[in-house]
Motif scaffolding. Structure first.
Motif, PDB file in Angstrom:
ATOM      1  N   GLY A 260       0.804  -1.207   0.000  1.00  0.00           N
ATOM      2  CA  GLY A 260       0.000   0.000   0.000  1.00  0.00           C
ATOM      3  C   GLY A 260       0.842   1.264   0.000  1.00  0.00           C
ATOM      4  N   VAL A 261       0.324   2.299   0.655  1.00  0.00           N
ATOM      5  CA  VAL A 261       0.958   3.617   0.627  1.00  0.00           C
ATOM      6  C   VAL A 261       1.191   4.123   2.037  1.00  0.00           C
ATOM      7  CG1 VAL A 261      -0.045   4.209  -1.608  1.00  0.00           C
ATOM      8  CG2 VAL A 261      -1.286   4.763   0.498  1.00  0.00           C
ATOM      9  N   PRO A 262       2.140   5.050   2.220  1.00  0.00           N
ATOM     10  CA  PRO A 262       2.361   5.662   3.540  1.00  0.00           C
ATOM     11  C   PRO A 262       1.176   6.549   3.920  1.00  0.00           C
ATOM     12  CG  PRO A 262       4.230   6.020   2.048  1.00  0.00           C
ATOM     13  CD  PRO A 262       3.101   5.520   1.213  1.00  0.00           C
ATOM     14  N   PRO A 263       1.104   6.972   5.189  1.00  0.00           N
ATOM     15  CA  PRO A 263       0.017   7.862   5.605  1.00  0.00           C
ATOM     16  C   PRO A 263       0.156   9.243   4.984  1.00  0.00           C
ATOM     17  CG  PRO A 263       1.634   7.648   7.363  1.00  0.00           C
ATOM     18  CD  PRO A 263       2.026   6.660   6.295  1.00  0.00           C
ATOM     19  N   PRO A 264      -0.890  10.042   4.975  1.00  0.00           N
ATOM     20  CA  PRO A 264      -0.794  11.410   4.459  1.00  0.00           C
ATOM     21  C   PRO A 264       0.312  12.179   5.168  1.00  0.00           C
ATOM     22  CG  PRO A 264      -3.083  10.815   4.878  1.00  0.00           C
ATOM     23  CD  PRO A 264      -2.251   9.710   5.450  1.00  0.00           C
ATOM     24  N   GLY A 265       1.181  12.766   4.405  1.00  0.00           N
ATOM     25  CA  GLY A 265       2.283  13.515   4.988  1.00  0.00           C
ATOM     26  C   GLY A 265       3.505  12.680   5.275  1.00  0.00           C
ATOM     27  N   GLY A 266       3.424  11.371   5.015  1.00  0.00           N
ATOM     28  CA  GLY A 266       4.574  10.501   5.242  1.00  0.00           C
ATOM     29  C   GLY A 266       4.695  10.068   6.693  1.00  0.00           C
ATOM     30  N   GLY A 267       5.812   9.456   7.008  1.00  0.00           N
ATOM     31  CA  GLY A 267       6.034   8.959   8.365  1.00  0.00           C
ATOM     32  C   GLY A 267       5.451   7.577   8.569  1.00  0.00           C
ATOM     33  N   ALA A 268       5.244   7.217   9.840  1.00  0.00           N
ATOM     34  CA  ALA A 268       4.732   5.898  10.193  1.00  0.00           C
ATOM     35  C   ALA A 268       3.229   5.958  10.448  1.00  0.00           C
ATOM     36  CB  ALA A 268       5.446   5.374  11.439  1.00  0.00           C
ATOM     37  N   TRP A 269       2.520   4.910  10.047  1.00  0.00           N
ATOM     38  CA  TRP A 269       1.088   4.834  10.308  1.00  0.00           C
ATOM     39  C   TRP A 269       0.800   4.867  11.808  1.00  0.00           C
ATOM     40  CZ3 TRP A 269      -2.999   5.607   7.389  1.00  0.00           C
ATOM     41  CH2 TRP A 269      -2.887   5.485   6.001  1.00  0.00           C
ATOM     42  N   LYS A 270       1.680   4.275  12.589  1.00  0.00           N
ATOM     43  CA  LYS A 270       1.501   4.261  14.041  1.00  0.00           C
ATOM     44  C   LYS A 270       1.372   5.681  14.582  1.00  0.00           C
ATOM     45  CE  LYS A 270       5.163   3.786  16.455  1.00  0.00           C
ATOM     46  NZ  LYS A 270       6.422   3.210  16.984  1.00  0.00           N
ATOM     47  N   ASP A 271       2.311   6.546  14.239  1.00  0.00           N
ATOM     48  CA  ASP A 271       2.296   7.921  14.739  1.00  0.00           C
ATOM     49  C   ASP A 271       1.098   8.690  14.194  1.00  0.00           C
ATOM     50  OD1 ASP A 271       4.695   7.394  16.066  1.00  0.00           O
ATOM     51  OD2 ASP A 271       5.879   7.930  14.294  1.00  0.00           O
ATOM     52  N   HIS A 272       0.774   8.446  12.944  1.00  0.00           N
ATOM     53  CA  HIS A 272      -0.352   9.128  12.318  1.00  0.00           C
ATOM     54  C   HIS A 272      -1.668   8.788  13.024  1.00  0.00           C
ATOM     55  CE1 HIS A 272      -2.864  10.793   9.100  1.00  0.00           C
ATOM     56  NE2 HIS A 272      -3.519   9.645   9.076  1.00  0.00           N
ATOM     57  N   LEU A 273      -1.849   7.521  13.366  1.00  0.00           N
ATOM     58  CA  LEU A 273      -3.104   7.084  13.979  1.00  0.00           C
ATOM     59  C   LEU A 273      -3.187   7.441  15.459  1.00  0.00           C
ATOM     60  CD1 LEU A 273      -3.283   3.605  12.243  1.00  0.00           C
ATOM     61  CD2 LEU A 273      -4.798   5.547  11.794  1.00  0.00           C
ATOM     62  N   LEU A 274      -2.074   7.306  16.170  1.00  0.00           N
ATOM     63  CA  LEU A 274      -2.089   7.611  17.596  1.00  0.00           C
ATOM     64  C   LEU A 274      -2.423   9.077  17.864  1.00  0.00           C
ATOM     65  CD1 LEU A 274       0.959   5.576  18.929  1.00  0.00           C
ATOM     66  CD2 LEU A 274      -1.463   5.190  19.446  1.00  0.00           C
ATOM     67  N   ALA A 275      -2.106   9.945  16.918  1.00  0.00           N
ATOM     68  CA  ALA A 275      -2.381  11.369  17.098  1.00  0.00           C
ATOM     69  C   ALA A 275      -3.874  11.656  17.193  1.00  0.00           C
ATOM     70  CB  ALA A 275      -1.756  12.164  15.953  1.00  0.00           C
ATOM     71  N   SER A 276      -4.701  10.747  16.645  1.00  0.00           N
ATOM     72  CA  SER A 276      -6.147  10.999  16.630  1.00  0.00           C
ATOM     73  C   SER A 276      -6.926  10.054  17.534  1.00  0.00           C
ATOM     74  CB  SER A 276      -6.678  10.862  15.196  1.00  0.00           C
ATOM     75  OG  SER A 276      -6.428   9.560  14.686  1.00  0.00           O
ATOM     76  N   LEU A 277      -6.228   9.183  18.270  1.00  0.00           N
ATOM     77  CA  LEU A 277      -6.904   8.212  19.133  1.00  0.00           C
ATOM     78  C   LEU A 277      -6.655   8.528  20.600  1.00  0.00           C
ATOM     79  CD1 LEU A 277      -6.329   4.741  17.432  1.00  0.00           C
ATOM     80  CD2 LEU A 277      -8.523   5.880  17.781  1.00  0.00           C
ATOM     81  N   ASP A 278      -7.699   8.378  21.391  1.00  0.00           N
ATOM     82  CA  ASP A 278      -7.574   8.563  22.843  1.00  0.00           C
ATOM     83  C   ASP A 278      -7.363   7.189  23.471  1.00  0.00           C
ATOM     84  OD1 ASP A 278      -7.629   9.392  25.436  1.00  0.00           O
ATOM     85  OD2 ASP A 278      -9.812   9.626  25.533  1.00  0.00           O
ATOM     86  N   ILE A 279      -6.105   6.800  23.617  1.00  0.00           N
ATOM     87  CA  ILE A 279      -5.789   5.501  24.187  1.00  0.00           C
ATOM     88  C   ILE A 279      -4.607   5.660  25.136  1.00  0.00           C
ATOM     89  CG2 ILE A 279      -4.410   4.924  22.134  1.00  0.00           C
ATOM     90  CD1 ILE A 279      -5.066   1.973  22.671  1.00  0.00           C
ATOM     91  N   PRO A 280      -4.742   5.242  26.385  1.00  0.00           N
ATOM     92  CA  PRO A 280      -3.639   5.386  27.341  1.00  0.00           C
ATOM     93  C   PRO A 280      -2.400   4.644  26.871  1.00  0.00           C
ATOM     94  CG  PRO A 280      -5.696   4.836  28.469  1.00  0.00           C
ATOM     95  CD  PRO A 280      -5.950   4.655  27.009  1.00  0.00           C
ATOM     96  N   ARG A 281      -1.269   5.299  26.912  1.00  0.00           N
ATOM     97  CA  ARG A 281      -0.048   4.686  26.401  1.00  0.00           C
ATOM     98  C   ARG A 281       0.401   3.497  27.255  1.00  0.00           C
ATOM     99  NH1 ARG A 281       1.950   7.943  22.227  1.00  0.00           N
ATOM    100  NH2 ARG A 281       0.067   8.913  21.406  1.00  0.00           N
ATOM    101  N   GLU A 282      -0.044   3.436  28.522  1.00  0.00           N
ATOM    102  CA  GLU A 282       0.350   2.287  29.339  1.00  0.00           C
ATOM    103  C   GLU A 282      -0.382   1.010  28.908  1.00  0.00           C
ATOM    104  OE1 GLU A 282      -2.732   4.658  31.801  1.00  0.00           O
ATOM    105  OE2 GLU A 282      -1.007   5.061  30.499  1.00  0.00           O
ATOM    106  N   ASN A 283      -1.398   1.146  28.041  1.00  0.00           N
ATOM    107  CA  ASN A 283      -2.145  -0.022  27.572  1.00  0.00           C
ATOM    108  C   ASN A 283      -1.670  -0.546  26.218  1.00  0.00           C
ATOM    109  OD1 ASN A 283      -4.507   1.606  29.256  1.00  0.00           O
ATOM    110  ND2 ASN A 283      -4.589  -0.613  29.487  1.00  0.00           N
ATOM    111  N   ILE A 284      -0.700   0.126  25.621  1.00  0.00           N
ATOM    112  CA  ILE A 284      -0.215  -0.309  24.308  1.00  0.00           C
ATOM    113  C   ILE A 284       1.308  -0.377  24.331  1.00  0.00           C
ATOM    114  CG2 ILE A 284      -2.172   0.438  22.898  1.00  0.00           C
ATOM    115  CD1 ILE A 284      -0.699   3.051  22.372  1.00  0.00           C
ATOM    116  N   LEU A 285       1.808  -1.355  23.641  1.00  0.00           N
ATOM    117  CA  LEU A 285       3.246  -1.592  23.608  1.00  0.00           C
ATOM    118  C   LEU A 285       3.663  -1.825  22.166  1.00  0.00           C
ATOM    119  CD1 LEU A 285       5.654  -1.898  25.578  1.00  0.00           C
ATOM    120  CD2 LEU A 285       5.136  -4.342  25.673  1.00  0.00           C
ATOM    121  N   PHE A 286       4.736  -1.155  21.740  1.00  0.00           N
ATOM    122  CA  PHE A 286       5.251  -1.287  20.393  1.00  0.00           C
ATOM    123  C   PHE A 286       6.713  -1.737  20.453  1.00  0.00           C
ATOM    124  CE2 PHE A 286       1.870   1.902  20.077  1.00  0.00           C
ATOM    125  CZ  PHE A 286       1.101   1.388  19.023  1.00  0.00           C
TER     126      PHE A 286
END
Length: 412
Positions: A260-286
């Motif tokens: 597929g393609v990178p997210p709008p503006g480039g970078g990682a999909w992870k960073d692009h999506l996390l910017a718009s999601l309300d999810i506590p960082r202690e509940n996710i691990l990368f």
């Protein structure tokens, strides 16, 4: 017998077969661009790597990829020709047909039979392209995809038989070719990948995870991107932790874009999506890309394993997770539904329905005992259909049928 394997990225899908043939005393060669691992007694012959598709104003539209594949094919042909001149003529060639490596095989070895790995035939409908409802292919995309199959079509003329890992992947190939393609997966090592809920995982940051701690939900992909349902998995995680703040989601994979393609503006999909999601960082691990041994341990302690994909190539990871007795919650897409029978050996949800995915995850965390039978059935599915020893037997039988002679077999 001399078996020559052809694959751009090392042994790839042929690693277990190459190792077994070499251990039994057969002469084994690998013609490759890069090497991914070392296998004792296997001759590795590297050819020069070709740069990717080129922009050329004098080239017909969309011919960049076919040109790239043809250049790869030339390199492999030159390498095989050099081997022939040195007296290293194989009795059979096994190769991946997707990158042009096998295009000129019969021009060098007209009398040597060949088995081609038929992984994915590109189509403008009925597979990955057009799967997203608001992203339908235009005329230029359709033309580009048709031209992308040039190398495969020429390679199919140069092979006597083919193998595909799933029925659905085989079904993508033209009807008049399918009768030459057998369905045979590379196989899963069910001795190595087995249930062990008592194990623990030590990550690179020193964090230790186990099945006795908070419930762990796993997700694995080469890269965390839309083709493998990462946006849906992350959105479902945000919904789950509102009701289960003790849940830990472990997303394994790189930050690149394999498909597929990178997210709008480039970078990682992870960073692009996390910017718009309300999810506590202690509940996710990368943890990024982890060693295969760590991946196995994660499957073994997983309360639920998420496997979402566009209609595309089936990942080894989902079968390895099933072999470890993980409860797989998969997308109701091809070829996943070829392996997962909903309610029997796993769960299926609509790919884009994050509410349904979150509900399935919550059900798995709330009632783990109620899913024990599915976990056991998942393990049996892999043992029955994808056990490494059985798959290798089928692959060897195909080769012996092509050669007309028996290969050397390791003594029992």
């Amino acid at each position: 017998m001399h078996v020559a394997f052809v694959h751009r990225r090392g042994f790839g899908q042929f690693a277990a077969l190459a190792a077994q043939l070499a251990q039994a005393g057969n002469e084994v060669s690998l013609i490759t661009e890069t090497i991914d691992q070392k296998i004792p007694s296997v001759r590795v012959v590297r050819h020069r790597a070709e740069s990717g598709p080129r922009a050329n104003p004098h080239m017909a539209r969309h011919m960049g990829t076919p040109d790239h594949h043809a250049r790869i094919g030339h390199r492999v042909a030159e390498t095989l020709d050099a081997m022939v001149r040195q007296g290293l003529v194989p009795d059979v060639v096994v190769g991946h047909i997707g990158w042009g490596s096998m295009m000129f095989l019969k021009d060098v070895l007209p009398n040597v039979p060949a088995l081609g790995y038929c992984e994915f035939f590109y189509r403008s409908e009925g597979a990955d392209i057009g799967f997203v409802p608001d992203d339908q292919p235009d005329l230029e995309t359709r033309k580009r995809l048709r031209l992308r199959n040039i190398a495969q079509l020429l390679s199919l003329e140069a092979i006597e038989a083919g193998i595909s890992p799933t029925e659905w992947q085989r079904s993508l190939y033209p009807a008049d070719i399918r009768e030459r393609i057998s369905v045979c997966h590379e196989g899963i090592d069910t001795v190595r990948f087995r249930p062990d809920p008592t194990t623990s995982v030590t990550l690179s940051d020193g964090r230790v995870l186990s099945g006795n701690g908070p419930p762990i939900v796993t997700f694995v992909a080469r890269d965390l991107e839309p083709y493998r349902g990462f946006p849906q998995a992350l959105a479902a995680a945000a919904k789950v932790v509102r009701q289960r703040p003790d849940a830990l989601f472990v997303f394994v994979g790189g930050d690149g874009t394999s498909y597929g393609v990178p997210p709008p503006g480039g970078g990682a999909w992870k960073d692009h999506l996390l910017a718009s999601l309300d999810i506590p960082r202690e509940n996710i691990l990368f943890p990024g890309v982890v060693p295969h041994s760590v991946l196995r341990q994660l499957f073994q302690i997983s309360s639920a394993h998420l496997y979402l994909t566009y209609p595309f190539v089936l990942s080894w990871s989902v079968l390895e997770a099933m072999a470890c007795g993980a409860l797989v919650i998969g997308s109701d897409t091809a070829p996943v539904r070829e392996v997962i029978r909903a309610g029997r050996n796993g769960l299926l949800v609509p790919f884009f329905d994050t509410d349904a995915l979150a509900e399935a995850i919550l059900g798995a965390l709330t009632n783990p005992e109620g899913h024990f039978a599915m976990r056991a059935a998942a393990r049996r599915t892999v043992e029955r259909r994808f056990r490494l020893a059985d798959c290798l037997d089928r692959q060897r039988n195909l080769l012996e049928k092509l050669i007309g002679k028996p290969l050397l077999h390791k003594a029992a």
